[in-house]
Structure formats: structure tokens, C-alpha cells
Design a protein around this motif. Structure first.
Motif, PDB file in Angstrom:
ATOM      1  N   HIS A 190      13.544   5.748  -2.718  1.00 46.52           N
ATOM      2  CA  HIS A 190      13.033   5.184  -3.966  1.00 46.52           C
ATOM      3  C   HIS A 190      11.502   5.209  -4.003  1.00 46.52           C
ATOM      4  CE1 HIS A 190      17.152   3.675  -3.686  1.00 46.52           C
ATOM      5  NE2 HIS A 190      17.114   3.594  -5.001  1.00 46.52           N
ATOM      6  N   HIS A 191      10.929   6.302  -3.541  1.00 48.72           N
ATOM      7  CA  HIS A 191       9.475   6.535  -3.565  1.00 48.72           C
ATOM      8  C   HIS A 191       8.688   5.522  -2.729  1.00 48.72           C
ATOM      9  CE1 HIS A 191      10.395   9.369  -6.733  1.00 48.72           C
ATOM     10  NE2 HIS A 191      10.980   8.393  -7.417  1.00 48.72           N
ATOM     11  N   GLU A 192       9.342   4.940  -1.721  1.00 53.59           N
ATOM     12  CA  GLU A 192       8.670   3.930  -0.906  1.00 53.59           C
ATOM     13  C   GLU A 192       7.423   4.476  -0.210  1.00 53.59           C
ATOM     14  OE1 GLU A 192      12.028   4.441  -0.974  1.00 53.59           O
ATOM     15  OE2 GLU A 192      13.111   2.683  -0.244  1.00 53.59           O
ATOM     16  N   ALA A 193       7.495   5.685   0.320  1.00 50.18           N
ATOM     17  CA  ALA A 193       6.342   6.257   1.028  1.00 50.18           C
ATOM     18  C   ALA A 193       5.158   6.433   0.080  1.00 50.18           C
ATOM     19  CB  ALA A 193       6.721   7.591   1.675  1.00 50.18           C
ATOM     20  N   ARG A 194       5.398   6.944  -1.097  1.00 52.32           N
ATOM     21  CA  ARG A 194       4.318   7.139  -2.081  1.00 52.32           C
ATOM     22  C   ARG A 194       3.704   5.797  -2.478  1.00 52.32           C
ATOM     23  NH1 ARG A 194       4.279   6.251  -7.142  1.00 52.32           N
ATOM     24  NH2 ARG A 194       6.526   6.304  -7.383  1.00 52.32           N
ATOM     25  N   ILE A 195       4.531   4.791  -2.677  1.00 51.73           N
ATOM     26  CA  ILE A 195       4.033   3.467  -3.064  1.00 51.73           C
ATOM     27  C   ILE A 195       3.206   2.855  -1.941  1.00 51.73           C
ATOM     28  CG2 ILE A 195       4.743   1.103  -3.657  1.00 51.73           C
ATOM     29  CD1 ILE A 195       7.212   2.448  -5.081  1.00 51.73           C
ATOM     30  N   LEU A 196       3.658   3.017  -0.706  1.00 51.69           N
ATOM     31  CA  LEU A 196       2.900   2.479   0.419  1.00 51.69           C
ATOM     32  C   LEU A 196       1.553   3.195   0.560  1.00 51.69           C
ATOM     33  CD1 LEU A 196       2.882   0.386   2.656  1.00 51.69           C
ATOM     34  CD2 LEU A 196       4.009   2.061   4.146  1.00 51.69           C
ATOM     35  N   GLU A 197       1.539   4.504   0.402  1.00 52.34           N
ATOM     36  CA  GLU A 197       0.274   5.250   0.416  1.00 52.34           C
ATOM     37  C   GLU A 197      -0.664   4.731  -0.665  1.00 52.34           C
ATOM     38  OE1 GLU A 197       1.050   9.421  -0.091  1.00 52.34           O
ATOM     39  OE2 GLU A 197       2.322   9.495   1.695  1.00 52.34           O
ATOM     40  N   GLU A 198      -0.123   4.498  -1.868  1.00 50.43           N
ATOM     41  CA  GLU A 198      -0.937   3.987  -2.975  1.00 50.43           C
ATOM     42  C   GLU A 198      -1.516   2.614  -2.644  1.00 50.43           C
ATOM     43  OE1 GLU A 198       1.594   4.003  -6.405  1.00 50.43           O
ATOM     44  OE2 GLU A 198       1.467   6.173  -6.644  1.00 50.43           O
ATOM     45  N   ALA A 199      -0.738   1.766  -1.994  1.00 51.75           N
ATOM     46  CA  ALA A 199      -1.225   0.432  -1.635  1.00 51.75           C
ATOM     47  C   ALA A 199      -2.449   0.550  -0.724  1.00 51.75           C
ATOM     48  CB  ALA A 199      -0.116  -0.374  -0.957  1.00 51.75           C
ATOM     49  N   TYR A 200      -2.380   1.419   0.270  1.00 51.75           N
ATOM     50  CA  TYR A 200      -3.527   1.620   1.163  1.00 51.75           C
ATOM     51  C   TYR A 200      -4.698   2.261   0.422  1.00 51.75           C
ATOM     52  CZ  TYR A 200      -1.114   0.110   5.355  1.00 51.75           C
ATOM     53  OH  TYR A 200      -0.475  -0.653   6.301  1.00 51.75           O
ATOM     54  N   CYS A 253       1.139  -8.125 -10.034  1.00 52.97           N
ATOM     55  CA  CYS A 253       0.583  -6.935  -9.390  1.00 52.97           C
ATOM     56  C   CYS A 253       1.753  -6.037  -8.990  1.00 52.97           C
ATOM     57  CB  CYS A 253      -0.235  -7.350  -8.167  1.00 52.97           C
ATOM     58  SG  CYS A 253      -1.143  -6.004  -7.391  1.00 52.97           S
ATOM     59  N   ALA A 254       1.792  -4.851  -9.540  1.00 58.23           N
ATOM     60  CA  ALA A 254       2.902  -3.930  -9.283  1.00 58.23           C
ATOM     61  C   ALA A 254       2.809  -3.342  -7.875  1.00 58.23           C
ATOM     62  CB  ALA A 254       2.890  -2.803 -10.309  1.00 58.23           C
ATOM     63  N   PRO A 255       3.940  -2.983  -7.276  1.00 61.34           N
ATOM     64  CA  PRO A 255       3.911  -2.325  -5.971  1.00 61.34           C
ATOM     65  C   PRO A 255       2.992  -1.095  -5.990  1.00 61.34           C
ATOM     66  CG  PRO A 255       6.135  -2.990  -6.492  1.00 61.34           C
ATOM     67  CD  PRO A 255       5.313  -3.233  -7.736  1.00 61.34           C
ATOM     68  N   GLY A 256       2.148  -1.008  -4.959  1.00 62.78           N
ATOM     69  CA  GLY A 256       1.192   0.085  -4.848  1.00 62.78           C
ATOM     70  C   GLY A 256      -0.171  -0.231  -5.437  1.00 62.78           C
ATOM     71  N   GLN A 257      -0.240  -1.242  -6.274  1.00 58.65           N
ATOM     72  CA  GLN A 257      -1.510  -1.610  -6.906  1.00 58.65           C
ATOM     73  C   GLN A 257      -2.267  -2.611  -6.036  1.00 58.65           C
ATOM     74  OE1 GLN A 257      -2.604   0.137  -9.634  1.00 58.65           O
ATOM     75  NE2 GLN A 257      -0.772   1.226  -8.978  1.00 58.65           N
ATOM     76  N   ALA A 258      -3.536  -2.848  -6.364  1.00 58.19           N
ATOM     77  CA  ALA A 258      -4.365  -3.775  -5.607  1.00 58.19           C
ATOM     78  C   ALA A 258      -5.314  -4.499  -6.546  1.00 58.19           C
ATOM     79  CB  ALA A 258      -5.153  -3.020  -4.535  1.00 58.19           C
ATOM     80  N   VAL A 259      -5.579  -5.763  -6.237  1.00 61.34           N
ATOM     81  CA  VAL A 259      -6.547  -6.571  -6.979  1.00 61.34           C
ATOM     82  C   VAL A 259      -7.427  -7.293  -5.964  1.00 61.34           C
ATOM     83  CG1 VAL A 259      -5.053  -6.872  -8.991  1.00 61.34           C
ATOM     84  CG2 VAL A 259      -5.002  -8.568  -7.150  1.00 61.34           C
ATOM     85  N   ILE A 260      -8.605  -7.719  -6.409  1.00 59.29           N
ATOM     86  CA  ILE A 260      -9.557  -8.358  -5.503  1.00 59.29           C
ATOM     87  C   ILE A 260      -9.888  -9.770  -5.988  1.00 59.29           C
ATOM     88  CG2 ILE A 260     -11.588  -7.407  -6.666  1.00 59.29           C
ATOM     89  CD1 ILE A 260     -12.778  -6.953  -3.799  1.00 59.29           C
TER      90      ILE A 260
END
Length: 180
Positions: A91-101, A60-67
């Protein structure tokens, strides 16, 4: 207007919600912190479900989600999302964290779930600064909920008073009440 967001101080594995979000690592095989706690509380069925996901799609890549199913947790499902490893913010950490949520919320809504509990994604071993991560979490979830009917209730689960106060302050600044 009553907010759809609450701050909960305690153990995420004990909440009776539709979905618990796991701050997972890319392997989905469990680890330390909240990831390890969720895997321990859910029992071996969660690890087996994660193995199936890995076989189907790989890591599972950073920012992605699975159930997956929730095993022995009092929840119906677990959404596993991978936060960014903190490298100073360049390194786009904020964007990746937003994507995770956002991806976690989308997955919960797509499956018709009404309540969801988030830990502080990325703030443990991944090193995301707590205040910055909380701001992203509150802003992303609040903005999402203004546009979508599901989930109806979101909990930010904090394991210590300091983090709970941080989330409550951010929600108050946005003009949202917290009930917990």
C-alpha cells in the motif's frame, strides 16, 4: 570523507540539536512511543502549538511534515511527520516513509536548521519492519545530504542496541562513517 550522519543510542528528547523529528500520528495531539515521550518532555507548549497547526490545516497526512516550537526540549523546533501504517508493503508504505524523511529534511533546510535528530519513524505501533524502515531511512537521508548543504548533521536516534547496530551496519555498507 567524514559523514554528516551519526547513530545515537539513547533518548531523543535529551539531544541538543536544532530539530527533533517526532514520529507523530495524524492528529498531532501526542500518543504513545516516541510521540508521547516528545510531548511529555516538551511540556504543554508543544501540544498548544500542535493545536494551532491542526486549526490551520487539519490533520497531518502520512508522509507529510509540519514544524512547531520545541517547548521545553533542548531543541529549537520539532518537525512532526507521520509514517505509514504497515499493511504488508503493498500500500505504498515505502514511498510514504521516504516522503516522511524527505519532507522533514526539506522543512529543516527551509528553516535554516543545521542539525536534526530522527527516531525510527513508523516502527513502533505503526508496525513497519525495523530493518526495512532503517534501510529506507539511511538511503533517503544519505541521498538527500549528497545534494543539499542543510542540514549539516543528521542523527538517527535509536533507543536500543539492536536498532543502533542495524543503522551503523547500513551506514557502513554505504561507505559512511558513524561517530557515535
Amino acid at each position: 570523507m567524514n559523514s554528516r550522519i551519526e547513530v545515537f543510542l539513547g533518548d531523543i528528547t535529551t539531544l541538543h540539536v536544532d530539530v527533533v523529528v517526532n514520529a507523530a500520528n495524524p492528529s498531532l495531539m501526542g500518543g504513545g512511543g516516541v510521540d508521547g515521550a516528545i510531548h511529555r518532555a516538551a511540556g504543554p507548549a508543544l501540544l498548544e502549538a500542535c493545536k494551532v497547526v491542526r486549526q490551520q490545516q487539519g490533520e497531518c497526512a502520512p508522509g507529510q511534515a509540519v514544524i512547531t516550537l520545541a517547548g521545553d526540549l533542548p531543541a529549537k523546533a520539532v518537525i512532526h511527520t507521520v509514517g505509514p501504517v504497515w499493511h504488508g508493503g503493498e500500500h505504498h508504505e515505502a514511498r510514504i516513509l521516504e516522503e516522511a524523511y524527505r519532507n522533514s529534511l526539506n522543512l529543516a533546510a527551509a528553516n535554516g536548521y543545521h542539525s536534526l535528530a530522527f527516531p525510527a519513524i513508523g516502527t513502533g505501533v505503526y508496525g513497519y519492519p525495523r530493518a526495512a524502515a532503517a534501510e529506507i531511512a539511511v538511503n533517503t537521508v544519505s541521498d538527500y545530504l549528497t545534494r543539499k548543504p542543510l542540514p549539516e548533521r543528521v542523527y538517527f536516534v535509536c533507543y536500543d542496541e539492536e536498532n543502533a547496530r542495524l543503522y551503523k551496519r547500513l551506514l557502513t555498507q554505504r561507505g559512511q562513517e558513524t561517530d557515535a
